[in-house]
Scaffold this motif. Structure first.
Motif, PDB file in Angstrom:
ATOM      1  N   MET A 146       0.851  -1.195   0.000  1.00  0.00           N
ATOM      2  CA  MET A 146       0.000   0.000   0.000  1.00  0.00           C
ATOM      3  C   MET A 146       0.888   1.247   0.000  1.00  0.00           C
ATOM      4  O   MET A 146       1.969   1.232   0.550  1.00  0.00           O
ATOM      5  CB  MET A 146      -0.859  -0.001   1.257  1.00  0.00           C
ATOM      6  N   CYS A 147       0.419   2.289  -0.626  1.00  0.00           N
ATOM      7  CA  CYS A 147       1.182   3.530  -0.633  1.00  0.00           C
ATOM      8  C   CYS A 147       0.248   4.682  -0.926  1.00  0.00           C
ATOM      9  O   CYS A 147      -0.927   4.484  -1.196  1.00  0.00           O
ATOM     10  CB  CYS A 147       2.272   3.479  -1.697  1.00  0.00           C
ATOM     11  N   ARG A 186       5.677   5.463   0.750  1.00  0.00           N
ATOM     12  CA  ARG A 186       5.828   4.037   0.427  1.00  0.00           C
ATOM     13  C   ARG A 186       5.550   3.114   1.602  1.00  0.00           C
ATOM     14  O   ARG A 186       5.905   3.409   2.741  1.00  0.00           O
ATOM     15  CB  ARG A 186       7.256   3.804  -0.076  1.00  0.00           C
ATOM     16  N   THR A 203       6.889  -3.380  -0.603  1.00  0.00           N
ATOM     17  CA  THR A 203       6.587  -4.796  -0.867  1.00  0.00           C
ATOM     18  C   THR A 203       7.808  -5.494  -1.468  1.00  0.00           C
ATOM     19  O   THR A 203       8.036  -6.660  -1.213  1.00  0.00           O
ATOM     20  CB  THR A 203       5.405  -4.974  -1.845  1.00  0.00           C
ATOM     21  N   HIS A 204       8.576  -4.783  -2.298  1.00  0.00           N
ATOM     22  CA  HIS A 204       9.745  -5.362  -2.972  1.00  0.00           C
ATOM     23  C   HIS A 204      10.945  -4.464  -2.705  1.00  0.00           C
ATOM     24  O   HIS A 204      11.019  -3.358  -3.246  1.00  0.00           O
ATOM     25  CB  HIS A 204       9.527  -5.453  -4.481  1.00  0.00           C
ATOM     26  N   HIS A 240      10.165   5.783  -3.941  1.00  0.00           N
ATOM     27  CA  HIS A 240       9.666   6.287  -5.219  1.00  0.00           C
ATOM     28  C   HIS A 240       9.776   7.810  -5.179  1.00  0.00           C
ATOM     29  O   HIS A 240       9.774   8.379  -4.093  1.00  0.00           O
ATOM     30  CB  HIS A 240       8.190   5.923  -5.398  1.00  0.00           C
ATOM     31  N   GLY A 249       1.120  -0.836  -5.417  1.00  0.00           N
ATOM     32  CA  GLY A 249       0.774  -2.228  -5.676  1.00  0.00           C
ATOM     33  C   GLY A 249       1.985  -3.079  -5.971  1.00  0.00           C
ATOM     34  O   GLY A 249       3.106  -2.735  -5.616  1.00  0.00           O
ATOM     35  N   ASP A 282      10.026  -3.640  -7.529  1.00  0.00           N
ATOM     36  CA  ASP A 282       9.317  -4.090  -8.725  1.00  0.00           C
ATOM     37  C   ASP A 282       8.982  -2.895  -9.621  1.00  0.00           C
ATOM     38  O   ASP A 282       9.005  -2.971 -10.844  1.00  0.00           O
ATOM     39  CB  ASP A 282       8.043  -4.863  -8.344  1.00  0.00           C
TER      40      ASP A 282
HETATM   41  N1  GLU Z   1       5.656  -2.518  -4.854  1.00  0.00           N
HETATM   42  C1  GLU Z   1       6.126  -1.188  -4.736  1.00  0.00           C
HETATM   43  C2  GLU Z   1       7.350  -1.116  -3.841  1.00  0.00           C
HETATM   44  O1  GLU Z   1       7.621  -2.004  -3.096  1.00  0.00           O
HETATM   45  C3  GLU Z   1       5.061  -0.235  -4.272  1.00  0.00           C
HETATM   46  C4  GLU Z   1       4.710  -0.439  -2.851  1.00  0.00           C
HETATM   47  C5  GLU Z   1       3.629   0.514  -2.429  1.00  0.00           C
HETATM   48  O2  GLU Z   1       2.481   0.301  -2.885  1.00  0.00           O
HETATM   49  O3  GLU Z   1       3.975   1.430  -1.650  1.00  0.00           O
HETATM   50  O4  GLU Z   1       8.072  -0.177  -3.882  1.00  0.00           O
END
Ligand code: GLU
Length: 148
Positions: free
Chosen positions: A1-2, A73, A76-77, A86, A99, A123
Motif C-alpha cells: 500500500m502507498c 511508500r 513490498t519489494h 519512489h 501495488g 518491482d
Molecule cells: N511494490 C512497490 C514497492 O515495493 C510499491 C509499494 C507501495 O504500494 O507502496 O516499492
C-alpha cells in the motif's frame, strides 16, 4: 500500500505535493519522494522515513516546477531505504506506483539482457525502464521516419 499524488498547476507544485503526502501518510511511511519537471528536466528528491524528512530536504534544495508527482511508500519489494523510495526516474520518465508487479523479476531479467541496469530492488523500477525503452524506440522511429 502507498499514497500517490500528482499535480499540474500554473504555479510551483512542490509545497502542495508535500501537503498532500502528509495527508496520505497513513498509507505508507517507510519512505517518501517527489519528482517535478522544470524546463524539461526531471528533478527527483527522496528520503527514507517520513514526509517531514522530505520537507526538510526540499527546504534546503527547493524543487521547482509546475508539474509533479509524490509518493509515500509501504514496501513490498526491496527494503525501506532512500534508493528504493519512489519516484523511480530516468532522463525520460518518472514513476510512482501503488501495488505489486507480479512478473517484475522476469521483466527485470529481460531488460538487463537488453543492456539496462537497475538502481533499486523494487518491482516498480521495471515500469521506468520499460517506458524509457519505449520512448527511446519512439524517438528513434520518429527520427528515422523524418530522415527517410
Ligand atoms: N511494490 C512497490 C514497492 O515495493 C510499491 C509499494 C507501495 O504500494 O507502496 O516499492
Amino acid at each position: 500500500m502507498c499514497g500517490i499524488v500528482g499535480i499540474v498547476s500554473n504555479k510551483s507544485v512542490s509545497a502542495n505535493i508535500i501537503g498532500a503526502l502528509k495527508k496520505l501518510e497513513y498509507r505508507g511511511y517507510d519512505s517518501a519522494g517527489i519528482a517535478t519537471i522544470n524546463k524539461g528536466q526531471i528533478n527527483e528528491q527522496k528520503c527514507s522515513g517520513r514526509v517531514d524528512n522530505l520537507e526538510k530536504i526540499l527546504f534546503q534544495k527547493p524543487s521547482n516546477g509546475n508539474l509533479g508527482i509524490g509518493h509515500v511508500r509501504w514496501a513490498t519489494h526491496g527494503i525501506p531505504n532512500k534508493v528504493n523510495a519512489h519516484p523511480h526516474s530516468s532522463e525520460a520518465v518518472s514513476v510512482v506506483h501503488n501495488g505489486i508487479i507480479e512478473n517484475s523479476d522476469k521483466l527485470r531479467d529481460e531488460y538487463i539482457k537488453k543492456g539496462y541496469s537497475f538502481k533499486s530492488q523494487t518491482d516498480t523500477e521495471v515500469i521506468t525502464v520499460i517506458l524509457t525503452d519505449f520512448f527511446k524506440i519512439r524517438r528513434f522511429n520518429k527520427l528515422y521516419l523524418q530522415n527517410s
